[in-house]
Design an enzyme around this catalytic site. Structure first.
Site, PDB file in Angstrom:
ATOM      1  N   ARG A 104      -2.436 -11.729  -9.486  1.00  0.00           N
ATOM      2  CA  ARG A 104      -3.704 -11.809  -9.447  1.00  0.00           C
ATOM      3  C   ARG A 104      -4.015 -10.734 -10.685  1.00  0.00           C
ATOM      4  NH1 ARG A 104      -6.062  -8.157  -4.890  1.00  0.00           N
ATOM      5  NH2 ARG A 104      -5.959  -9.417  -3.354  1.00  0.00           N
ATOM      6  N   CYS A 139      -0.916 -15.430   3.014  1.00  0.00           N
ATOM      7  CA  CYS A 139      -1.039 -14.501   3.978  1.00  0.00           C
ATOM      8  C   CYS A 139      -0.654 -13.791   4.637  1.00  0.00           C
ATOM      9  CB  CYS A 139      -3.285 -14.272   4.253  1.00  0.00           C
ATOM     10  SG  CYS A 139      -3.394 -12.549   4.566  1.00  0.00           S
ATOM     11  N   CYS A 165     -11.501 -10.517   3.418  1.00  0.00           N
ATOM     12  CA  CYS A 165     -11.558 -10.658   2.336  1.00  0.00           C
ATOM     13  C   CYS A 165     -12.245 -11.815   2.172  1.00  0.00           C
ATOM     14  CB  CYS A 165     -10.253 -10.819   2.115  1.00  0.00           C
ATOM     15  SG  CYS A 165      -8.612  -9.234   2.273  1.00  0.00           S
ATOM     16  N   LYS A 201      -6.465   1.933  -1.826  1.00  0.00           N
ATOM     17  CA  LYS A 201      -7.382   1.030  -2.715  1.00  0.00           C
ATOM     18  C   LYS A 201      -8.456   1.208  -3.140  1.00  0.00           C
ATOM     19  CE  LYS A 201      -7.348  -2.948   0.027  1.00  0.00           C
ATOM     20  NZ  LYS A 201      -7.167  -4.374  -0.235  1.00  0.00           N
ATOM     21  N   CYS A 209     -11.315 -16.647   3.043  1.00  0.00           N
ATOM     22  CA  CYS A 209     -10.408 -15.802   3.048  1.00  0.00           C
ATOM     23  C   CYS A 209      -9.515 -16.685   2.369  1.00  0.00           C
ATOM     24  CB  CYS A 209      -9.943 -14.822   3.214  1.00  0.00           C
ATOM     25  SG  CYS A 209      -8.907 -14.813   5.083  1.00  0.00           S
ATOM     26  N   LYS A 259     -12.395  -0.020  -4.727  1.00  0.00           N
ATOM     27  CA  LYS A 259     -13.461  -0.335  -5.515  1.00  0.00           C
ATOM     28  C   LYS A 259     -14.901  -0.462  -6.003  1.00  0.00           C
ATOM     29  CE  LYS A 259     -11.140  -4.218  -2.727  1.00  0.00           C
ATOM     30  NZ  LYS A 259     -11.125  -5.189  -1.746  1.00  0.00           N
ATOM     31  N   ARG A 298      -9.518  -1.432  -8.105  1.00  0.00           N
ATOM     32  CA  ARG A 298      -9.319  -2.457  -8.650  1.00  0.00           C
ATOM     33  C   ARG A 298      -9.947  -3.380  -9.643  1.00  0.00           C
ATOM     34  NH1 ARG A 298      -6.458  -4.696  -3.684  1.00  0.00           N
ATOM     35  NH2 ARG A 298      -5.371  -2.791  -3.194  1.00  0.00           N
ATOM     36  N   CYS A 316      -8.105 -12.755   9.667  1.00  0.00           N
ATOM     37  CA  CYS A 316      -8.177 -11.544  10.828  1.00  0.00           C
ATOM     38  C   CYS A 316      -8.951 -10.326   9.966  1.00  0.00           C
ATOM     39  CB  CYS A 316      -6.698 -10.610   9.993  1.00  0.00           C
ATOM     40  SG  CYS A 316      -6.728 -10.054   8.029  1.00  0.00           S
TER      41      CYS A 316
HETATM   42 FE1  SRM Z   1      -8.057  -8.768   0.601  1.00  0.00          FE
HETATM   43  C1  SRM Z   1      -5.336  -7.401   1.937  1.00  0.00           C
HETATM   44  C2  SRM Z   1      -6.880 -11.714  -0.252  1.00  0.00           C
HETATM   45  C3  SRM Z   1     -10.537  -9.400  -1.107  1.00  0.00           C
HETATM   46  C4  SRM Z   1      -9.665  -6.553   2.221  1.00  0.00           C
HETATM   47  N1  SRM Z   1      -6.584  -9.472   1.002  1.00  0.00           N
HETATM   48  C5  SRM Z   1      -5.214  -8.646   1.470  1.00  0.00           C
HETATM   49  C6  SRM Z   1      -4.110  -9.371   1.431  1.00  0.00           C
HETATM   50  C7  SRM Z   1      -2.750  -8.365  -0.200  1.00  0.00           C
HETATM   51  C8  SRM Z   1      -2.345  -8.723   2.203  1.00  0.00           C
HETATM   52  C9  SRM Z   1      -1.992  -8.203   2.353  1.00  0.00           C
HETATM   53  O1  SRM Z   1      -2.034  -7.039   1.939  1.00  0.00           O
HETATM   54  O2  SRM Z   1      -0.772  -8.819   2.640  1.00  0.00           O
HETATM   55  C10 SRM Z   1      -4.833 -11.276   1.063  1.00  0.00           C
HETATM   56  C11 SRM Z   1      -3.834 -12.191   0.323  1.00  0.00           C
HETATM   57  C12 SRM Z   1      -3.888 -12.868   0.830  1.00  0.00           C
HETATM   58  C13 SRM Z   1      -2.994 -14.675  -0.172  1.00  0.00           C
HETATM   59  O3  SRM Z   1      -2.017 -15.108   0.629  1.00  0.00           O
HETATM   60  O4  SRM Z   1      -3.111 -14.756  -1.568  1.00  0.00           O
HETATM   61  C14 SRM Z   1      -5.709 -10.451   0.059  1.00  0.00           C
HETATM   62  N2  SRM Z   1      -8.372  -9.583  -0.186  1.00  0.00           N
HETATM   63  C15 SRM Z   1      -7.841 -11.380  -0.832  1.00  0.00           C
HETATM   64  C16 SRM Z   1      -8.652 -12.146  -1.384  1.00  0.00           C
HETATM   65  C17 SRM Z   1      -7.530 -13.044  -2.928  1.00  0.00           C
HETATM   66  C18 SRM Z   1      -9.210 -12.976  -0.577  1.00  0.00           C
HETATM   67  C19 SRM Z   1     -10.051 -15.027  -0.964  1.00  0.00           C
HETATM   68  O5  SRM Z   1      -9.900 -15.591  -0.251  1.00  0.00           O
HETATM   69  O6  SRM Z   1     -10.658 -14.440  -2.082  1.00  0.00           O
HETATM   70  C20 SRM Z   1      -9.167 -11.189  -2.218  1.00  0.00           C
HETATM   71  C21 SRM Z   1      -8.904 -11.235  -3.070  1.00  0.00           C
HETATM   72  C22 SRM Z   1     -10.092 -10.006  -4.150  1.00  0.00           C
HETATM   73  C23 SRM Z   1      -9.563  -9.407  -5.477  1.00  0.00           C
HETATM   74  O7  SRM Z   1      -9.378 -10.423  -6.629  1.00  0.00           O
HETATM   75  O8  SRM Z   1      -8.885  -8.844  -6.505  1.00  0.00           O
HETATM   76  C24 SRM Z   1      -9.851 -10.130  -1.276  1.00  0.00           C
HETATM   77  N3  SRM Z   1      -9.950  -7.766   0.124  1.00  0.00           N
HETATM   78  C25 SRM Z   1     -11.217  -8.901   0.173  1.00  0.00           C
HETATM   79  C26 SRM Z   1     -11.933  -7.880   0.332  1.00  0.00           C
HETATM   80  C27 SRM Z   1     -13.459  -8.652  -0.622  1.00  0.00           C
HETATM   81  C28 SRM Z   1     -13.684  -7.438  -1.216  1.00  0.00           C
HETATM   82  O9  SRM Z   1     -13.533  -6.113  -1.675  1.00  0.00           O
HETATM   83  O10 SRM Z   1     -15.105  -7.575  -2.284  1.00  0.00           O
HETATM   84  C29 SRM Z   1     -12.207  -6.908   0.799  1.00  0.00           C
HETATM   85  C30 SRM Z   1     -13.074  -5.995   1.761  1.00  0.00           C
HETATM   86  C31 SRM Z   1     -13.905  -5.403   1.364  1.00  0.00           C
HETATM   87  C32 SRM Z   1     -13.336  -3.804   1.487  1.00  0.00           C
HETATM   88  O11 SRM Z   1     -12.004  -3.847   0.854  1.00  0.00           O
HETATM   89  O12 SRM Z   1     -13.700  -3.009   2.406  1.00  0.00           O
HETATM   90  C33 SRM Z   1     -11.105  -7.356   1.010  1.00  0.00           C
HETATM   91  N4  SRM Z   1      -7.713  -7.244   1.704  1.00  0.00           N
HETATM   92  C34 SRM Z   1      -8.241  -6.397   2.550  1.00  0.00           C
HETATM   93  C35 SRM Z   1      -7.577  -5.549   3.284  1.00  0.00           C
HETATM   94  C36 SRM Z   1      -8.648  -4.227   3.871  1.00  0.00           C
HETATM   95  C37 SRM Z   1      -8.008  -3.034   3.361  1.00  0.00           C
HETATM   96  C38 SRM Z   1      -9.404  -1.870   4.494  1.00  0.00           C
HETATM   97  O13 SRM Z   1     -10.541  -0.816   4.040  1.00  0.00           O
HETATM   98  O14 SRM Z   1      -8.742  -1.161   5.559  1.00  0.00           O
HETATM   99  C39 SRM Z   1      -6.261  -5.625   3.172  1.00  0.00           C
HETATM  100  C40 SRM Z   1      -5.339  -5.162   3.629  1.00  0.00           C
HETATM  101  C41 SRM Z   1      -4.560  -3.826   3.847  1.00  0.00           C
HETATM  102  O15 SRM Z   1      -4.887  -3.346   2.249  1.00  0.00           O
HETATM  103  O16 SRM Z   1      -3.934  -3.107   4.250  1.00  0.00           O
HETATM  104  C42 SRM Z   1      -6.237  -7.036   2.339  1.00  0.00           C
HETATM  105 FE1  SF4 Z   2      -5.338 -12.225   4.789  1.00  0.00          FE
HETATM  106 FE2  SF4 Z   2      -7.194 -11.015   6.474  1.00  0.00          FE
HETATM  107 FE3  SF4 Z   2      -7.703 -10.560   4.042  1.00  0.00          FE
HETATM  108 FE4  SF4 Z   2      -7.981 -13.116   5.194  1.00  0.00          FE
HETATM  109  S1  SF4 Z   2      -8.748 -11.156   5.160  1.00  0.00           S
HETATM  110  S2  SF4 Z   2      -6.450 -13.070   3.238  1.00  0.00           S
HETATM  111  S3  SF4 Z   2      -6.365 -13.119   6.431  1.00  0.00           S
HETATM  112  S4  SF4 Z   2      -5.302  -9.722   4.928  1.00  0.00           S
END
Ligand code: SRM
Ligand code: SF4
Length: 572
Positions: A81, A443, A486, A216, A437, A218, A150, A482
């Site tokens: 990323r 993922c 995201c 993390k 997502c 944000k 981030r 899930c």
């Molecule tokens: Fe996310 C984890 C993809 C935005 C909340 N996110 C992940 C992981 C890295 C899975 C992992 O931990 O193994 C995913 C990688 C999937 C893959 O195969 O690429 C992933 N997140 C993404 C992206 C690529 C989704 C997308 O389709 O665009 C976004 C990348 C953003 C970036 O450029 O930095 C992405 N993730 C978000 C957002 C939206 C936002 O930030 O605006 C959220 C919800 C907002 C928030 O953080 O509250 C988000 N991602 C999570 C979480 C839950 C965190 C939590 O509060 O519990 C995880 C799981 C974790 O961190 O343990 C996670």
């Molecule tokens: Fe993976 Fe869940 Fe984030 Fe979708 S919402 S990219 S399934 S961690």
């Protein structure tokens, strides 16, 4: 002196805390792991550290069972990323990303919901040169993931007004000033000589400390009336306040966050709350102090309770604000009025300041790829070859071909037409307002499909939309594989969160401007039930809605779901 009202939760630090502590500022044995020739993977400990360098070890889940049968290790590969504040990149940088995706990745790019690029499918042996080339192109991947601040988001079109340009500069400054100090990234990926332990260089992390944040963090900046970055989902948000064309400062929000865990009521999505107003030159100081509060009081034992929103709720928002002001040595002013219209993108050509043009292209689910009947990736590559402005990735996973002169517009338009690139006008407004997502196959946390399924599901919902004359009604629809959320599903008027293959929890009733969360409407349902529910709801909406009433508001007024009660509507 420590504030007596504030206490960090007690409990044994989680394993990740140990890994960070023993890592010598995020080094661990990553360098050695990447050179180890037997496995295509790396150890769990190093994978934890790897995140802070902008990458995750993944495996292709489509191949998992077959490889298990064949007694092969999983099909390991890395996701990478990029850190790109405000989603801005040059045509040259676009071309580098495109080339790397083909050379070292899976031949596609994902535009993320936080305005940056992800590449998937990179093999261990190609990681170092991929990161090197990204850095040569003057981008990097530092702190794109991990327990740090981030990618800082901001409204993607700096040419919309001078204030937009100014706000972009603040997002870059925040992103740069909040980077970790460690030289680990440069040593491991860019061959910088090791500095740790050398007597001349004192390496420390004055803001983060040696174990970084509990989780993390944000930050985003919004410029009303557009809430395209979903300000209320950010741990820390800044809402630009403009008077007579001048940026006079920012309203500040804290404690937003959307991730949760199915069945664990101690986890929940939450919209951030407005705590006051500050001047532009105060935002870096403010962000630093807030980060140190999360550093000191965040939960370091249970990661799923560690986000700043839980710290704020546990300590009490008034106490947190008091502590912020103590650490700052100055007080926030009273918040100013603000108003948002929507959280979506505006598609097609638009003229901005200084006579420059901007074309927002619709990129379904943010995936840049060539398909047999749609050569999106090739088209964008050809545009990048002649484009003299820049590209802006939006928080809705779309792209703006920005800063185009009137002369160049004709040529770019010819390429748009030649490759059939679309601003989405021939799609339903529902599809144009969709986000999904990544989910499967990369993922590791996905419980159901998202990116590979939502376009198909929308095709079926479109039939209902057409039957009811709703083709031009913008209704935000979001899907994730899930509850980590995201694609920010809790802020979609219609949303689906994956439970198990083919099954989703269905949510309704978020505000069109991103200021109110939705609520669960049905649990664990499949396509048939989704469509039959929407058939009734959309037909009622078409018949019973009031003038200009959005779907999210309608379902509440019609009593389909109750409004959320946590005071999340910020209309002034
Ligand atoms: Fe996310 C984890 C993809 C935005 C909340 N996110 C992940 C992981 C890295 C899975 C992992 O931990 O193994 C995913 C990688 C999937 C893959 O195969 O690429 C992933 N997140 C993404 C992206 C690529 C989704 C997308 O389709 O665009 C976004 C990348 C953003 C970036 O450029 O930095 C992405 N993730 C978000 C957002 C939206 C936002 O930030 O605006 C959220 C919800 C907002 C928030 O953080 O509250 C988000 N991602 C999570 C979480 C839950 C965190 C939590 O509060 O519990 C995880 C799981 C974790 O961190 O343990 C996670
Ligand atoms: Fe993976 Fe869940 Fe984030 Fe979708 S919402 S990219 S399934 S961690």
């Amino acid at each position: 002196m420590a504030n007596q009202k504030l206490k960090a939760p007690e409990g044994t630090p989680s394993d990740v805390e140990r890994i960070k502590e023993e890592s010598n500022l995020l080094r661990g044995t990553l360098k050695e792991s990447m050179l180890e020739p037997i496995s295509a993977g790396i150890s769990d400990d190093d994978n934890r550290l790897m995140k802070h360098h902008g990458s995750y070890l993944q495996d292709d889940r489509d191949l998992r069972i077959e490889r298990q049968k064949q007694k092969l290790e999983p099909a390991y590969q890395f996701m990478l990323r990029v850190r790109m504040p405000g989603g801005v990149c040059t045509p040259q940088q676009w071309l580098v990303m495109d080339e790397l995706a083909h050379k070292n990745g899976n031949g596609t790019l994902k535009l993320t919901t936080r305005q940056t690029f992800q590449m998937h499918g990179i093999l261990k042996w190609n990681m170092k040169n991929t990161i090197e080339e990204i850095n040569h192109a003057l981008l990097d991947t530092i702190a794109a993931c991990g327990d740090v601040n981030r990618n800082v988001m901001c409204n993607p079109n700096p040419y919309q007004s001078d204030v937009h340009g100014e706000v972009y500069e603040w997002s870059k400054k925040l992103s740069d000033d909040l980077l970790p100090n460690t030289r680990a990234y440069y040593e491991i990926w860019l061959d910088e000589e090791k500095v740790a332990g050398s007597p001349e260089v004192e390496e420390s992390e004055p803001m983060y400390g040696p174990v970084y944040l509990p989780r993390k963090f944000k930050i985003g900046i919004a410029v009303p009336p557009s809430n395209d970055i979903d300000i209320f989902s950010q741990d820390l948000g800044f809402i630009a306040v403009v008077e007579e064309g001048q940026l006079i400062g920012f309203n500040v929000t804290i404690g937003g966050g959307l991730g949760m865990t199915h069945g664990d009521e101690k986890t929940y999505p939450q919209v951030g709350k407005v705590i006051g107003f500050c001047k532009p030159e105060q935002i870096v100081d403010l962000a630093e102090k807030i980060i140190t509060i999360q550093r000191d009081y965040g939960n370091r034992s249970v990661r799923k309770y560690a986000r700043f929103k839980y710290t704020v709720d546990r300590l009490g928002i008034e106490n947190v604000v008091e502590e912020i002001e103590n650490r700052l040595g100055w007080s926030l002013e009273k918040a100013k009025p603000f108003h948002f219209d929507d959280n979506g993108d505006r598609y097609g050509w638009e003229k901005g300041v200084k006579g420059r043009w901007h074309y927002t292209l619709f990129v379904e689910t943010g995936r840049i790829a060539d398909r047999e009947d749609y050569k999106l990736m090739t088209g964008l590559r050809e545009i990048a070859r002649i484009h003299k402005g820049d590209f802006r990735l939006t928080a809705n996973q779309n792209i703006i071909i920005a800063n185009v002169s009137s002369q160049k517009k004709k040529k770019i338009n010819e390429l748009i037409e030649q490759y059939g690139l679309t601003d989405g006008q021939h799609y339903s407004a529902l599809r144009r307002s969709s986000m999904a997502c990544v989910a499967l196959p990369t993922c590791g946390l996905a419980m159901a499909e998202a990116e590979r399924y939502l376009p198909e599901l929308i095709g079926k919902i479109d039939d209902i939309i057409d039957e009811n004359g709703l083709r031009n009604e913008e209704i935000t629809i979001r899907m994730t594989g899930c509850p980590n959320s995201c694609a920010r599903p809790s802020l979609g008027e219609i949303a689906f969160i994956g439970k198990s293959p083919g099954k989703y929890n269905m949510y309704l009733g978020a505000a069109f401007d991103g200021s109110r969360l939705n609520k669960m409407y049905k649990e664990t349902i499949g396509e048939e039930e989704i469509l039959s529910e929407l058939k009734v709801l959309l037909s009622r909406y078409a018949k019973e809605r009031e003038e200009k009433e959005h779907f999210g508001d309608f379902v509440i007024r019609a009593g389909v779901i109750e409004a959320t009660t946590d005071g999340t509507n910020f209309h002034n």
